[in-house]
Design a protein around this motif. Structure first.
Motif, mmCIF file in Angstrom:
data_model
loop_
_atom_site.group_PDB
_atom_site.id
_atom_site.type_symbol
_atom_site.label_atom_id
_atom_site.label_comp_id
_atom_site.label_asym_id
_atom_site.label_seq_id
_atom_site.Cartn_x
_atom_site.Cartn_y
_atom_site.Cartn_z
ATOM 1 N N SER A 73 21.777 6.587 33.419
ATOM 2 C CA SER A 73 21.395 5.760 34.562
ATOM 3 C C SER A 73 21.677 6.421 35.905
ATOM 4 C CB SER A 73 22.116 4.414 34.499
ATOM 5 O OG SER A 73 23.513 4.615 34.602
ATOM 6 N N GLY A 74 22.500 7.446 35.919
ATOM 7 C CA GLY A 74 22.862 8.094 37.167
ATOM 8 C C GLY A 74 21.725 8.909 37.760
ATOM 9 N N ILE A 86 13.963 12.796 43.266
ATOM 10 C CA ILE A 86 14.968 11.897 42.691
ATOM 11 C C ILE A 86 14.930 12.170 41.194
ATOM 12 C CG2 ILE A 86 15.669 9.520 42.235
ATOM 13 C CD1 ILE A 86 14.183 8.687 44.763
ATOM 14 N N GLU A 87 16.087 12.531 40.635
ATOM 15 C CA GLU A 87 16.105 12.823 39.205
ATOM 16 C C GLU A 87 17.339 12.229 38.545
ATOM 17 O OE1 GLU A 87 15.772 17.051 39.081
ATOM 18 O OE2 GLU A 87 17.789 17.389 39.808
ATOM 19 N N THR A 88 17.253 12.054 37.227
ATOM 20 C CA THR A 88 18.389 11.540 36.471
ATOM 21 C C THR A 88 19.396 12.654 36.272
ATOM 22 O OG1 THR A 88 17.346 12.054 34.357
ATOM 23 C CG2 THR A 88 16.987 9.834 35.239
ATOM 24 N N ILE A 89 20.645 12.259 36.131
ATOM 25 C CA ILE A 89 21.699 13.238 35.913
ATOM 26 C C ILE A 89 21.496 13.916 34.559
ATOM 27 C CG2 ILE A 89 24.179 13.527 35.589
ATOM 28 C CD1 ILE A 89 24.566 11.156 37.485
ATOM 29 N N GLN A 95 12.255 11.514 38.383
ATOM 30 C CA GLN A 95 11.767 10.138 38.451
ATOM 31 C C GLN A 95 10.673 9.998 39.497
ATOM 32 O OE1 GLN A 95 15.429 7.976 39.100
ATOM 33 N NE2 GLN A 95 15.602 7.550 36.914
ATOM 34 N N SER A 96 10.876 10.595 40.668
ATOM 35 C CA SER A 96 9.849 10.572 41.716
ATOM 36 C C SER A 96 10.143 11.698 42.692
ATOM 37 C CB SER A 96 9.810 9.219 42.432
ATOM 38 O OG SER A 96 11.044 8.939 43.033
#
Length: 163
Positions: A73-74, A86-89, A95-96
């Motif tokens: 979720s981070g 914007i990306e997940t850890i 993500q975008s």
């Protein structure tokens, strides 16, 4: 890929990370709620209601913090020589994003509660149209100027190459 200057490569060759920042607790509604409470200055001397509330809410704040850094979720915000992402850890899943030529200004908006974290939202605009938003960026002015510098270089090189 070997680079003569670390972090510098032509955008056509490869995408290189310039800077990575992590959202603060001020990115979430619950974090901003806590930040507004921590800012309460009513009290006597150094003992304020905000400081008492901060001490009492440590378990809640820790829960919010650990939820933000959980692998699935981070999130983190990454500036590259091509775009802002914007990306997940976990696995660095994108993500975008917004390409560096898809905005011309960046506005810093500090929502109530974010000032306690020294954070703010970065709103990327092309003219009057919002093209992208990063929530709860720590020390947003610094990241804003780095993004604008990267954009200036990216757009300048593209303009020179198109002649």
């Amino acid at each position: 890929m070997k680079q003569s200057i670390a972090g510098v490569a032509p955008a056509e060759t490869s995408e290189v990370t310039i800077m990575t920042v992590w959202p603060t607790l001020g990115a979430s509604g619950a974090g901003r709620f806590l930040g507004r409470r921590f800012m309460i200055r009513w009290g006597i001397g150094i003992l304020t209601l905000g400081k008492v509330f901060a001490a009492l809410s440590i378990p809640v704040a820790l829960g919010l913090y650990f939820a933000k850094i959980m692998p699935f979720s981070g999130q983190c915000y990454r500036l590259t020589n091509r775009r802002v992402v914007i990306e997940t850890i976990y696995r660095r899943a994108v993500q975008s994003w917004v390409e560096l030529d898809r905005f011309d200004t960046i506005e810093v908006l500090v929502q109530p509660g974010q000032d306690w974290y020294r954070a703010g939202d970065l709103v990327f605009r092309q003219g009057q149209i919002e093209t992208f938003r990063l929530m709860g960026v720590s020390r947003p002015e610094s990241f804003k100027h780095t993004c604008l510098d990267a954009r200036r270089g990216y757009v300048g090189v593209r303009a020179a190459m198109s002649r």
